[in-house]
Design a protein around this motif. Structure first.
Motif, short mmCIF file in Angstrom:
data_model
loop_
_atom_site.label_atom_id
_atom_site.label_comp_id
_atom_site.label_asym_id
_atom_site.label_seq_id
_atom_site.Cartn_x
_atom_site.Cartn_y
_atom_site.Cartn_z
N GLU A 5 0.84 -1.19 0.00
CA GLU A 5 0.00 0.00 0.00
C GLU A 5 0.88 1.25 0.00
O GLU A 5 1.83 1.36 0.78
N ALA A 6 0.61 2.23 -0.91
CA ALA A 6 1.37 3.48 -0.97
C ALA A 6 0.97 4.36 0.20
O ALA A 6 -0.20 4.60 0.44
N ARG A 7 1.97 4.82 0.94
CA ARG A 7 1.68 5.66 2.10
C ARG A 7 1.43 7.11 1.70
O ARG A 7 0.67 7.81 2.34
N TYR A 8 2.15 7.57 0.65
CA TYR A 8 2.01 8.95 0.21
C TYR A 8 1.71 8.97 -1.27
O TYR A 8 2.27 8.18 -2.04
N SER A 9 0.90 9.92 -1.69
CA SER A 9 0.61 10.03 -3.11
C SER A 9 1.71 10.85 -3.79
O SER A 9 2.48 11.56 -3.14
N THR A 12 1.40 14.58 -3.09
CA THR A 12 1.92 14.99 -1.77
C THR A 12 3.44 15.12 -1.81
O THR A 12 4.00 16.07 -1.24
#
Length: 125
Positions: A5-9, A12
């Motif tokens: 899962e990506a924590r930051y886009s 961002t």
């Protein structure tokens, strides 16, 4: 959970990089670490290279494109002027900040006399 899962886009991360650059520049400006030259007349505008022209007629290696600058003689000194900005004109200086002369002052040492010894100065009697 097979995909991490990506924590930051991406958006961002881009905003964080731009904000970091802006904060760094502002901090350096406030602390006086960015120096601004107030005297625009002494600014270095470019670097020029002199190419020795030999009498045997060797080819000179340079770009086939012409620059947007041309040389003019200004009050006895060689000046560089812009083809696109008529107000731009700067005197050409050597590595010791001495003006390069132009005009009627021409000295040429022929290859036959360049190896000759200079005459000794006469002593006063």
């Amino acid at each position: 959970m097979s995909q991490p899962e990506a924590r930051y886009s991406i958006r961002t991360l881009i905003i964080a990089v731009v904000a970091t650059i802006v904060v760094t520049v502002i901090t350096l400006e406030v602390n006086g670490r960015l120096l601004h030259n107030e005297n625009k007349e002494d600014a270095e505008l470019g670097t020029f290279t002199a190419i020795h022209l030999s009498p045997d007629g060797e080819d000179v290696r340079m770009s086939p494109k012409s620059s947007e600058l041309h040389a003019v003689c200004e009050q006895g000194y060689l000046a560089i002027a812009s083809d696109v900005d008529a107000a731009f004109r700067a005197i050409l200086l050597d590595y010791k900040s001495r003006g390069v002369r132009c005009g009627d002052i021409h000295t040429y040492v022929s290859p036959a006399t360049s190896n000759a010894q200079p005459a000794a100065p006469e002593s006063p009697q």
